[in-house]
Write a protein that holds these residues in place. Structure first.
Motif, mmCIF file in Angstrom:
data_model
loop_
_atom_site.group_PDB
_atom_site.id
_atom_site.type_symbol
_atom_site.label_atom_id
_atom_site.label_comp_id
_atom_site.label_asym_id
_atom_site.label_seq_id
_atom_site.Cartn_x
_atom_site.Cartn_y
_atom_site.Cartn_z
ATOM 1 N N VAL A 195 22.191 -84.037 -70.261
ATOM 2 C CA VAL A 195 24.120 -83.709 -70.600
ATOM 3 C C VAL A 195 24.354 -82.055 -70.751
ATOM 4 O O VAL A 195 24.160 -81.678 -72.418
ATOM 5 N N LYS A 196 24.966 -81.338 -70.438
ATOM 6 C CA LYS A 196 24.619 -80.042 -70.538
ATOM 7 C C LYS A 196 26.259 -79.737 -70.513
ATOM 8 O O LYS A 196 26.055 -78.521 -71.890
ATOM 9 N N GLU A 197 26.976 -79.820 -70.145
ATOM 10 C CA GLU A 197 28.622 -80.072 -70.539
ATOM 11 C C GLU A 197 28.922 -81.001 -71.623
ATOM 12 O O GLU A 197 29.589 -81.896 -71.465
ATOM 13 N N VAL A 198 29.445 -80.343 -72.618
ATOM 14 C CA VAL A 198 29.859 -80.920 -74.319
ATOM 15 C C VAL A 198 31.298 -79.927 -74.303
ATOM 16 O O VAL A 198 31.475 -79.261 -74.536
ATOM 17 N N HIS A 199 32.752 -81.408 -74.353
ATOM 18 C CA HIS A 199 33.629 -80.792 -74.827
ATOM 19 C C HIS A 199 33.221 -81.176 -76.314
ATOM 20 O O HIS A 199 34.211 -82.513 -76.101
ATOM 21 N N LYS A 200 33.406 -80.847 -77.932
ATOM 22 C CA LYS A 200 33.631 -81.657 -79.143
ATOM 23 C C LYS A 200 34.526 -80.673 -79.816
ATOM 24 O O LYS A 200 35.422 -80.020 -79.614
ATOM 25 N N LEU A 201 35.100 -82.089 -81.179
ATOM 26 C CA LEU A 201 36.572 -81.169 -81.379
ATOM 27 C C LEU A 201 36.417 -80.594 -82.935
ATOM 28 O O LEU A 201 36.770 -79.393 -83.317
ATOM 29 N N LEU A 202 34.639 -81.006 -83.357
ATOM 30 C CA LEU A 202 34.373 -80.430 -84.310
ATOM 31 C C LEU A 202 32.801 -80.107 -84.483
ATOM 32 O O LEU A 202 32.687 -80.389 -83.615
ATOM 33 N N PRO A 203 32.375 -79.067 -85.118
ATOM 34 C CA PRO A 203 30.944 -78.557 -84.814
ATOM 35 C C PRO A 203 30.089 -79.497 -85.624
ATOM 36 O O PRO A 203 28.876 -79.226 -85.608
ATOM 37 N N PHE A 204 30.786 -80.547 -86.561
ATOM 38 C CA PHE A 204 30.159 -81.114 -86.733
ATOM 39 C C PHE A 204 30.450 -82.882 -86.929
ATOM 40 O O PHE A 204 31.191 -83.052 -87.199
ATOM 41 N N ARG A 205 29.486 -83.366 -87.350
ATOM 42 C CA ARG A 205 29.557 -85.137 -87.364
ATOM 43 C C ARG A 205 30.975 -85.785 -88.845
ATOM 44 O O ARG A 205 30.471 -84.988 -89.809
ATOM 45 N N LEU A 206 31.757 -86.333 -88.488
ATOM 46 C CA LEU A 206 33.068 -86.984 -88.915
ATOM 47 C C LEU A 206 32.246 -88.454 -89.361
ATOM 48 O O LEU A 206 32.746 -88.904 -88.815
ATOM 49 N N ARG A 207 31.596 -88.440 -90.775
ATOM 50 C CA ARG A 207 31.627 -89.807 -90.966
ATOM 51 C C ARG A 207 32.376 -90.628 -91.317
ATOM 52 O O ARG A 207 32.302 -92.052 -92.229
ATOM 53 N N MET A 208 33.313 -90.941 -91.420
ATOM 54 C CA MET A 208 34.922 -91.476 -91.534
ATOM 55 C C MET A 208 35.716 -91.702 -90.336
ATOM 56 O O MET A 208 35.677 -91.122 -89.661
ATOM 57 N N PHE A 209 37.364 -92.268 -90.901
ATOM 58 C CA PHE A 209 38.202 -92.594 -89.868
ATOM 59 C C PHE A 209 37.871 -93.017 -88.565
ATOM 60 O O PHE A 209 38.609 -92.140 -87.258
ATOM 61 N N GLY A 210 37.024 -93.811 -88.191
ATOM 62 C CA GLY A 210 36.716 -93.830 -86.964
ATOM 63 C C GLY A 210 37.337 -93.925 -85.997
ATOM 64 O O GLY A 210 37.401 -94.068 -84.616
ATOM 65 N N ILE A 211 38.194 -95.488 -86.132
ATOM 66 C CA ILE A 211 39.433 -95.632 -85.471
ATOM 67 C C ILE A 211 40.663 -94.478 -85.064
ATOM 68 O O ILE A 211 40.820 -94.204 -83.470
ATOM 69 N N TYR A 212 40.431 -93.777 -86.072
ATOM 70 C CA TYR A 212 41.291 -92.348 -85.705
ATOM 71 C C TYR A 212 40.359 -91.497 -84.795
ATOM 72 O O TYR A 212 40.948 -90.479 -84.141
ATOM 73 N N GLN A 213 39.105 -90.967 -85.175
ATOM 74 C CA GLN A 213 38.478 -90.239 -84.623
ATOM 75 C C GLN A 213 38.730 -90.859 -82.872
ATOM 76 O O GLN A 213 38.613 -89.696 -82.131
ATOM 77 N N ARG A 214 38.667 -91.902 -82.238
ATOM 78 C CA ARG A 214 38.755 -92.576 -81.201
ATOM 79 C C ARG A 214 40.093 -91.824 -80.371
ATOM 80 O O ARG A 214 40.341 -90.914 -78.840
ATOM 81 N N MET A 215 40.725 -92.038 -80.960
ATOM 82 C CA MET A 215 42.740 -91.234 -80.991
ATOM 83 C C MET A 215 42.821 -89.208 -80.851
ATOM 84 O O MET A 215 43.450 -89.361 -79.768
ATOM 85 N N PHE A 216 41.691 -89.376 -81.635
ATOM 86 C CA PHE A 216 41.886 -87.313 -81.152
ATOM 87 C C PHE A 216 40.519 -87.301 -80.491
ATOM 88 O O PHE A 216 40.916 -85.709 -79.909
ATOM 89 N N THR A 217 40.216 -88.168 -79.554
ATOM 90 C CA THR A 217 39.412 -87.845 -78.366
ATOM 91 C C THR A 217 40.347 -87.151 -77.966
ATOM 92 O O THR A 217 40.155 -86.435 -76.390
ATOM 93 N N LEU A 218 41.572 -87.701 -77.610
ATOM 94 C CA LEU A 218 42.636 -86.367 -76.740
ATOM 95 C C LEU A 218 42.713 -85.362 -76.634
ATOM 96 O O LEU A 218 43.567 -84.963 -75.587
ATOM 97 N N ILE A 219 42.626 -84.805 -77.765
ATOM 98 C CA ILE A 219 42.472 -83.297 -77.685
ATOM 99 C C ILE A 219 41.781 -82.240 -76.431
ATOM 100 O O ILE A 219 42.093 -81.950 -76.168
ATOM 101 N N PRO A 220 39.956 -82.639 -77.394
ATOM 102 C CA PRO A 220 39.029 -82.132 -76.678
ATOM 103 C C PRO A 220 39.633 -82.370 -74.875
ATOM 104 O O PRO A 220 39.031 -81.746 -74.043
ATOM 105 N N SER A 221 39.530 -84.063 -74.559
ATOM 106 C CA SER A 221 40.294 -84.284 -72.915
ATOM 107 C C SER A 221 41.051 -83.184 -72.956
ATOM 108 O O SER A 221 41.001 -83.169 -71.382
ATOM 109 N N LEU A 222 41.920 -82.575 -73.298
ATOM 110 C CA LEU A 222 42.826 -81.633 -72.721
ATOM 111 C C LEU A 222 41.991 -80.447 -71.614
ATOM 112 O O LEU A 222 43.021 -79.487 -70.790
ATOM 113 N N ARG A 223 41.082 -79.988 -72.122
ATOM 114 C CA ARG A 223 39.841 -78.639 -71.412
ATOM 115 C C ARG A 223 38.959 -79.389 -70.086
ATOM 116 O O ARG A 223 38.823 -78.470 -69.902
ATOM 117 N N VAL A 224 39.373 -80.706 -70.134
ATOM 118 C CA VAL A 224 38.390 -80.967 -69.152
ATOM 119 C C VAL A 224 39.035 -81.501 -67.521
ATOM 120 O O VAL A 224 40.173 -82.233 -67.667
#
Length: 381
Positions: A65-94
């Motif tokens: 997997v060479k192409e990765v679109h991420k929201l943050l440069p580090f791992r966020l270890r909390m707010f798991g259910i909200y992280q799923r929702m925030f994937t809407l943001i980087p998906s805009l670039r794809v």
């Protein structure tokens, strides 16, 4: 996979591949399948994936997997259910030809202008209903969950009708149908049957029970301790799971509970053990006791069955769909009797549950999912 002279691109959306749970197992297997099918792959995530950690956890190398679109440069270890929702943001670039969502929720991604398959393990917004046991029904967690419920409830209702929705069990299918009026496709998650079959034996000598799952109150490991207190003194219990810093309080509670019931000398709590040690324990244990009522599928149950352990489970939830009825219980008071019956199971019974587990092999998962991908692409032409 090609269309004309062009290689097709698949967009895979998953919030955190470092969590090492069942959802991550599904995502990694889907990535591997897409690579085998010849797709170019674009991964949308919150945190950057750590290739070596993924390889250690699942035995799979996803460095392709060479192409990765991420929201943050580090791992966020909390707010798991909200992280799923925030994937809407980087998906805009794809952009891509097909989108596969494996984090468990169903959202109206802008990628939905292309065919989208959403693997919904269970509609999370249903977890505030009393028939689905969950920590989100009370106190702090109820308040934490409410903004998510209000936002995602609206988004999912819209997205369910636009996406091809896949789920893991009839139990989850019914919940999706009841909430959203949508029919989903049932594809059970992949189980590493080959690995856990290494622990299979028709003859098991020790009167040993295991309770398998991360240390968390919703896993109800205390039920296994309670059941042990009702069994003969030669029977022992090992509770096995991952232990997060936030779960230490629960871990210590289990120790105190075993002491209170007078079975501390027959209970061992182990955590974060390597796979080879887990397989060694499974090769000796006779029974898996699963205390989580309303399990959406029961990956740990299927893994234990592959190792020849007799599963003793609630008669409510996804795990009740593939385990032998004679070892299920309806109330906790019935559980000790079911465990005793499982401890006395014949070698042929162990062979039976072992064979059932092969229905969920990675090979069968890949065949089912590959057929679905090809069908969805064909309909989208």
């Amino acid at each position: 996979m090609e269309r004309g002279a062009r290689t097709l691109k698949a967009v895979v959306i998953h919030h955190d591949l470092s969590a090492r749970g069942g959802g991550e197992k599904v995502c990694v297997t889907v990535l591997e399948l897409l690579h085998e099918m010849g797709f170019d792959i674009s991964l949308v995530t919150i945190s950057p994936p750590k290739i070596e950690e993924i390889k250690k956890a699942f035995g799979k190398d996803v460095s392709f997997v060479k192409e990765v679109h991420k929201l943050l440069p580090f791992r966020l270890r909390m707010f798991g259910i909200y992280q799923r929702m925030f994937t809407l943001i980087p998906s805009l670039r794809v952009e891509g030809d097909i989108c596969l969502v494996t984090h468990g929720d169903v959202y109206p991604y802008l990628t939905s202008k292309i065919p989208t398959i959403s693997y919904c393990y269970f509609p999370v917004v249903a977890l505030i209903q009393k028939m689905y046991p969950s920590k989100y029904q009370h106190g702090f967690w109820r308040a934490y969950f409410e903004p998510y419920r209000m936002t995602v409830g609206l988004l999912m209702g819209f997205a369910m009708k636009r996406n091809v929705v896949v789920t893991i069990s009839k139990f989850s299918y019914n919940a999706i149908k009841e909430l959203f009026g949508v029919d989903s496709i049932i594809i059970p998650p992949p189980v590493d049957v080959e690995t856990f079959s290494k622990a299979f034996s028709r003859e098991k000598e020790e009167d040993l029970i295991i309770s398998l799952g991360r240390y968390a109150p919703e896993k109800k490991h205390e039920y296994a301790i309670y059941v042990l207190s009702k069994l003969p003194k030669n029977v022992r219990l090992k509770v096995i799971g991952t232990l997060a810093p936030t779960a230490v309080t629960y871990y210590n509670y289990l120790k105190r509970y075993a002491e209170k019931l007078g079975v501390a000398d027959r209970v061992e709590l182990v955590h974060d053990i390597p796979l080879n040690e887990l397989l060694d324990i499974m090769s000796r244990a006779k029974v898996l006791f699963h205390g989580y009522r309303g399990e959406h599928f029961g990956l740990a149950v299927a893994e234990a069955m592959a190792a020849g352990l007799i599963p003793v489970v609630w008669d409510y939830g996804g795990q009740s769909e593939f385990t032998p009825k004679e070892y299920q219980f309806h109330t906790l008071e019935e559980a000790p009797k079911a465990v005793m019956k499982a401890l006395e199971a014949s070698p042929s019974e162990r062979e039976k549950v072992h064979k059932i587990a092969w229905n969920f092999s990675e090979e069968k998962f890949k065949k089912r999912f590959a057929f679905l991908i090809r069908s969805v692409l064909k309909m989208a032409k």
